[in-house]
Design a protein around this motif. Structure first.
Motif, short mmCIF file in Angstrom:
data_model
loop_
_atom_site.label_atom_id
_atom_site.label_comp_id
_atom_site.label_asym_id
_atom_site.label_seq_id
_atom_site.Cartn_x
_atom_site.Cartn_y
_atom_site.Cartn_z
N GLY A 85 0.82 -1.20 0.00
CA GLY A 85 0.00 0.00 0.00
C GLY A 85 0.86 1.25 0.00
O GLY A 85 1.95 1.29 0.55
N GLU A 86 0.34 2.29 -0.63
CA GLU A 86 1.11 3.52 -0.74
C GLU A 86 0.77 4.52 0.36
O GLU A 86 1.56 5.34 0.75
CB GLU A 86 0.86 4.17 -2.09
CG GLU A 86 1.40 3.38 -3.27
CD GLU A 86 1.30 4.18 -4.54
OE1 GLU A 86 0.22 4.72 -4.80
OE2 GLU A 86 2.28 4.27 -5.28
N GLY A 87 -0.48 4.47 0.86
CA GLY A 87 -0.91 5.42 1.86
C GLY A 87 -0.89 4.78 3.23
O GLY A 87 0.09 4.22 3.68
N ALA A 88 -2.03 4.87 3.93
CA ALA A 88 -2.14 4.29 5.25
C ALA A 88 -1.96 2.78 5.19
O ALA A 88 -2.38 2.13 4.24
CB ALA A 88 -3.50 4.63 5.85
N ALA A 89 -1.32 2.24 6.21
CA ALA A 89 -1.07 0.80 6.24
C ALA A 89 -2.34 0.06 6.65
O ALA A 89 -3.15 0.55 7.43
CB ALA A 89 0.06 0.49 7.20
N GLU A 90 -2.47 -1.15 6.12
CA GLU A 90 -3.60 -2.00 6.45
C GLU A 90 -3.31 -2.77 7.73
O GLU A 90 -2.18 -3.13 8.02
CB GLU A 90 -3.85 -2.99 5.31
CG GLU A 90 -5.04 -3.90 5.52
CD GLU A 90 -5.24 -4.85 4.36
OE1 GLU A 90 -6.32 -5.46 4.27
OE2 GLU A 90 -4.32 -5.00 3.54
N GLN A 91 -4.38 -3.01 8.52
CA GLN A 91 -4.24 -3.86 9.69
C GLN A 91 -3.85 -5.26 9.24
O GLN A 91 -4.61 -5.92 8.53
CB GLN A 91 -5.56 -3.92 10.47
CG GLN A 91 -5.89 -2.67 11.25
CD GLN A 91 -7.20 -2.80 12.01
OE1 GLN A 91 -7.96 -3.73 11.81
NE2 GLN A 91 -7.46 -1.85 12.88
N VAL A 92 -2.68 -5.69 9.65
CA VAL A 92 -2.18 -7.01 9.30
C VAL A 92 -1.64 -7.64 10.58
O VAL A 92 -0.95 -6.96 11.36
CB VAL A 92 -1.04 -6.92 8.25
CG1 VAL A 92 -0.46 -8.30 7.95
CG2 VAL A 92 -1.55 -6.28 6.97
N PRO A 93 -1.97 -8.89 10.86
CA PRO A 93 -1.45 -9.53 12.07
C PRO A 93 0.07 -9.37 12.16
O PRO A 93 0.79 -9.44 11.16
CB PRO A 93 -1.85 -11.00 11.89
CG PRO A 93 -3.09 -10.94 11.04
CD PRO A 93 -2.85 -9.79 10.10
N ASP A 94 0.55 -9.15 13.40
CA ASP A 94 1.97 -8.86 13.60
C ASP A 94 2.88 -9.94 13.01
O ASP A 94 3.98 -9.62 12.55
CB ASP A 94 2.26 -8.73 15.11
CG ASP A 94 1.66 -7.46 15.70
OD1 ASP A 94 1.29 -6.56 14.92
OD2 ASP A 94 1.54 -7.38 16.94
N THR A 95 2.45 -11.18 13.06
CA THR A 95 3.31 -12.25 12.56
C THR A 95 3.11 -12.53 11.07
O THR A 95 3.84 -13.34 10.49
CB THR A 95 3.10 -13.54 13.36
OG1 THR A 95 1.70 -13.86 13.40
CG2 THR A 95 3.63 -13.40 14.78
#
Length: 308
Positions: A85-95
């Motif tokens: 992604g170029e803008g805000a980051a997506e919620q992605v599990p830490d692992t």
């Protein structure tokens, strides 16, 4: 075969235990799960060409400008390294986030075409490739938005995984009509009316899946539905006409947000199935560093057999 790569590695992450780890103890469940998925898909379907489509921008600004709520509930509080992604980051599990660059490096070393275009989602890359394809296309995704691309006449279908990718529903025009009561070509208008909370699309108040299907079927498309809402002599009730009319601002922009782009400027690429690794030394290092073992071996074997 066009892979909605993020859809598949999320599925792999949640489907394969985190106890699957690299030699240093780092989880590689998404990496190995995705490699096994691709191996099974290649073995089962023997595609002549394969493209791993990526989200270079998972939440394009041009879509957000049209509907600010678009995927807003999935924006991470802090940037997630490797999440794309170029803008805000997506919620992605830490692992999961650290596994994404590994996935990209492994696919590149194998020689699987990997395409992502700044300003566009993987869906848009898939849409552009599907429209331009000369022969049949199998789109592998867990995202219903891509049902709009189904076209029996051109041989475009969706393989929609139920559990693993060895258990996919084949989505053709008959399946869409059976599931939703609309034609594939009406799916985007139907989806705009219905809305989709998972993408932050509100839809039209009071119109759910059944009503959206009835309206699109009766009036042909979204323009026909809106014309009926503006006509006091139409079969629509006054209350229904009012809710559709009041949603005018949303309906003006929703189709562009919901519809998959089919004109993405793609870079040059070679989608031919690799019969041997593009970078054997890099792949050997990655295999040892991340403990890819049987998952990588199965994919390389499947690719060699299909390409041969």
């Amino acid at each position: 075969m066009l892979l909605d790569t993020a859809s598949l590695y999320f599925r792999a992450f949640f489907g394969v235990p985190e106890s699957v780890k690299a030699p240093d103890g780092t989880p590689v469940n998404a990496v190995r799960g995705l490699l096994d998925f691709i191996a099974r898909l290649v073995a089962d379907h023997s595609p002549g060409h394969l493209v791993a489509c990526m989200d270079a921008d998972w939440r394009p600004q041009w879509r957000v400008e049209l509907i600010p709520s678009y995927k807003s509930h999935r924006v991470a509080d802090e940037p997630a390294a490797g999440a794309g992604g170029e803008g805000a980051a997506e919620q992605v599990p830490d692992t999961l986030a650290p596994q994404v660059p590994v996935i990209e490096a492994v696919l590149d070393a194998i020689g699987v075409a990997r395409l992502g275009v700044p300003g566009y989602e993987a869906d848009d890359v898939i849409g552009t490739l599907a429209v331009a394809a000369a022969g049949p296309v199998a789109i592998v995704t867990g995202d219903r938005d891509l049902f709009q691309l189904v076209d029996d006449a051109r041989g475009v279908r969706v393989l929609y995984p139920r559990k693993g990718v060895g258990d996919c529903d084949v989505i053709d025009e008959e399946a869409i009509a059976s599931r939703y009561g609309v034609r594939a070509g009406q799916y985007a208008d139907f989806a705009a009316l219905r809305g989709d909370p998972s993408d932050g699309l509100p839809g039209v108040k009071g119109i759910g899946e059944k009503t959206a299907a009835e309206l699109v079927t009766r009036y042909g498309d979204l323009a026909g539905v809106r014309a009926a809402a503006a006509d006091p002599l139409s079969r629509l009730t006054a209350a229904r006409r009012r809710t559709i009319t009041e949603a005018a601002a949303y309906l003006d922009v929703a189709p562009k947000v919901v519809r998959v782009a089919d004109d993405v400027p793609l870079p040059r690429f070679d989608a031919a199935l690799p019969s041997e690794p593009a970078d054997p030394r890099a792949l050997a290092w990655l295999a040892e560093r991340w403990g890819l073992g049987g998952s990588l071996a199965r994919l390389l074997d499947a690719l060699a057999k299909a390409a041969g």
